[in-house]
Design a protein around this motif. Structure first.
Motif, short mmCIF file in Angstrom:
data_model
loop_
_atom_site.label_atom_id
_atom_site.label_comp_id
_atom_site.label_asym_id
_atom_site.label_seq_id
_atom_site.Cartn_x
_atom_site.Cartn_y
_atom_site.Cartn_z
N GLY A 10 0.83 -1.20 0.00
CA GLY A 10 0.00 0.00 0.00
C GLY A 10 0.85 1.24 0.00
N LYS A 11 0.24 2.36 0.31
CA LYS A 11 0.94 3.64 0.27
C LYS A 11 1.88 3.78 1.47
CE LYS A 11 -3.03 5.90 -0.23
NZ LYS A 11 -4.13 4.97 -0.57
N ALA A 32 5.35 8.65 2.35
CA ALA A 32 4.15 9.43 2.70
C ALA A 32 3.46 9.84 1.41
CB ALA A 32 4.55 10.67 3.49
N THR A 33 2.14 9.75 1.43
CA THR A 33 1.37 10.25 0.28
C THR A 33 0.22 11.08 0.82
OG1 THR A 33 -0.16 8.38 0.24
CG2 THR A 33 1.83 8.15 -1.09
N ALA A 34 -0.29 11.96 -0.05
CA ALA A 34 -1.46 12.75 0.32
C ALA A 34 -2.26 13.01 -0.94
CB ALA A 34 -1.04 14.06 0.97
N LYS A 39 0.43 13.56 -4.10
CA LYS A 39 1.64 14.12 -3.48
C LYS A 39 2.40 12.97 -2.83
CE LYS A 39 2.90 17.41 0.16
NZ LYS A 39 3.36 18.71 -0.30
N LYS A 40 3.69 12.88 -3.15
CA LYS A 40 4.48 11.77 -2.61
C LYS A 40 5.73 12.31 -1.93
CE LYS A 40 3.41 8.01 -5.84
NZ LYS A 40 2.53 8.62 -6.85
N GLY A 41 6.20 11.61 -0.89
CA GLY A 41 7.42 12.01 -0.23
C GLY A 41 7.87 10.97 0.77
N LYS A 211 0.16 14.55 10.01
CA LYS A 211 0.46 14.53 8.57
C LYS A 211 0.07 15.82 7.84
CE LYS A 211 -0.73 11.61 4.83
NZ LYS A 211 -1.21 10.28 4.41
N ASP A 212 -0.73 16.68 8.46
CA ASP A 212 -1.02 17.97 7.82
C ASP A 212 0.27 18.77 7.57
OD1 ASP A 212 -3.70 17.83 7.26
OD2 ASP A 212 -4.35 18.90 9.07
N ARG A 213 1.32 18.53 8.38
CA ARG A 213 2.59 19.25 8.15
C ARG A 213 3.18 18.86 6.79
NH1 ARG A 213 3.42 22.16 12.44
NH2 ARG A 213 5.04 23.19 11.27
N PHE A 214 2.95 17.60 6.39
CA PHE A 214 3.40 17.12 5.07
C PHE A 214 2.42 17.58 3.99
CE2 PHE A 214 2.77 13.72 1.89
CZ PHE A 214 4.00 13.74 1.27
#
Ligand code: ADP
Ligand code: UDP
Length: 235
Positions: A10-11, A32-34, A39-41, A211-214
């Motif tokens: 998964g992500k 991390a994805t969003a 958005k990936k990182g 995760k909002d910081r990302f």
């Protein structure tokens, strides 16, 4: 316990089979994805923090009568869990306005509700996890009425336990997403509870420690995860 085959990537996690058909090993990644993967990182150290935080919180929940998939933490990033059939509903509880709710309702973030809210999303990445209600879930056979009742009861219990717990760490639990699964005819809590899946704000400064910081490029992403982990007091 040994990993056999990669069942699913998964992500945020990889899921492996084991020799025991009822047991899986989850391996938490730093990926991390969003925005549904747009958005990936990488958040260095996130995998270990999310793994250890999830297990810590799941133990607290078990002690309060919420059954979970946790079997045993195997390493910093790996945990043996009961293999469930995931109920394809993302269960979201909110105590304060934020994120998609604030946007939809035209509210600023951080307004405390009179009582917690509960909503379901249909767990389907191709559709972007659309908001659905209990009647959609019943009509589409995603879960039975009895399962939805159990899920709702457990979700509010999780909120009650976690709100109290995070309060003691000087954190406001703004909202979170959980998933449930079917295991030997019972509904149990599965997946994870971490800064990836919860909004956690410092009670005094209202600093976002999740995760909002990302998602929002707020900076100090790793530090936020580390700060939450530090407050848990597990070593
Ligand atoms: P995503 O699928 O959203 O990218 P992850 O990277 O977290 O998410 O992948 C983990 C997957 O494993 C999720 O689809 C989750 O529903 C599933 N899962 C979590 N716990 C269990 C379990 N105990 N048994 C089977 N599947 C699980
Ligand atoms: N959430 C999650 N996975 C999702 C969608 C939401 O873990 O696929 C969590 C999110 O971190 C937040 C809560 O569920 O804690 C509510 O999210 P919201 O609906 O506001 O969506 P977002 O603003 O994150 O798109």
């Amino acid at each position: 316990m040994e990993k056999l085959n990669l069942l699913y990537e998964g992500k945020a996690k990889k899921v492996f089979t084991t020799e025991d058909a009822d047991v899986l090993i989850v391996d938490y990644k730093d990926d991390a994805t969003a925005f549904n993967g747009l958005k990936k990182g990488t958040i260095v150290g996130k995998g270990a923090i999310n793994n250890r935080m999830t297990n810590h919180v799941f133990k607290l929940l078990e002690a309060e009568g919420v059954p979970t998939h946790l079997i045993e933490e195997l390493s910093d990033r790996e945990t043996a869990v009961k293999k469930v059939e995931i109920v394809p509903l993302e269960v979201i509880i909110r105590n304060f306005s934020a994120g998609s709710f604030a946007k939809k309702m035209g509210m600023e973030e951080g307004i405390k509700f009179l009582c917690p809210t509960l909503e379901f999303s249909y767990k389907n990445d191709d559709l972007g996890d659309p908001f659905i209600n209990k009647y959609y879930a019943l009509a589409l056979g995603l879960a039975t009425e009895e399962e939805i009742e159990t899920i709702t009861k457990y979700a509010f219990k999780v909120n009650e336990v976690l709100q109290k717990y995070f309060d003691s760490l000087n954190l406001d639990l703004i909202d979170f997403k959980i998933e449930f699964g079917r295991y030997k005819g019972q509904i149990i809590l599965a997946d994870e509870i971490s800064p990836d899946t919860c909004r956690l704000w410092d009670k005094d400064t209202h600093e976002k420690l999740d995760k909002d910081r990302f998602r929002r490029d707020l900076g100090n992403v790793e530090d936020a995860y580390k700060e939450v982990f530090k407050r848990l007091g597990i070593h």
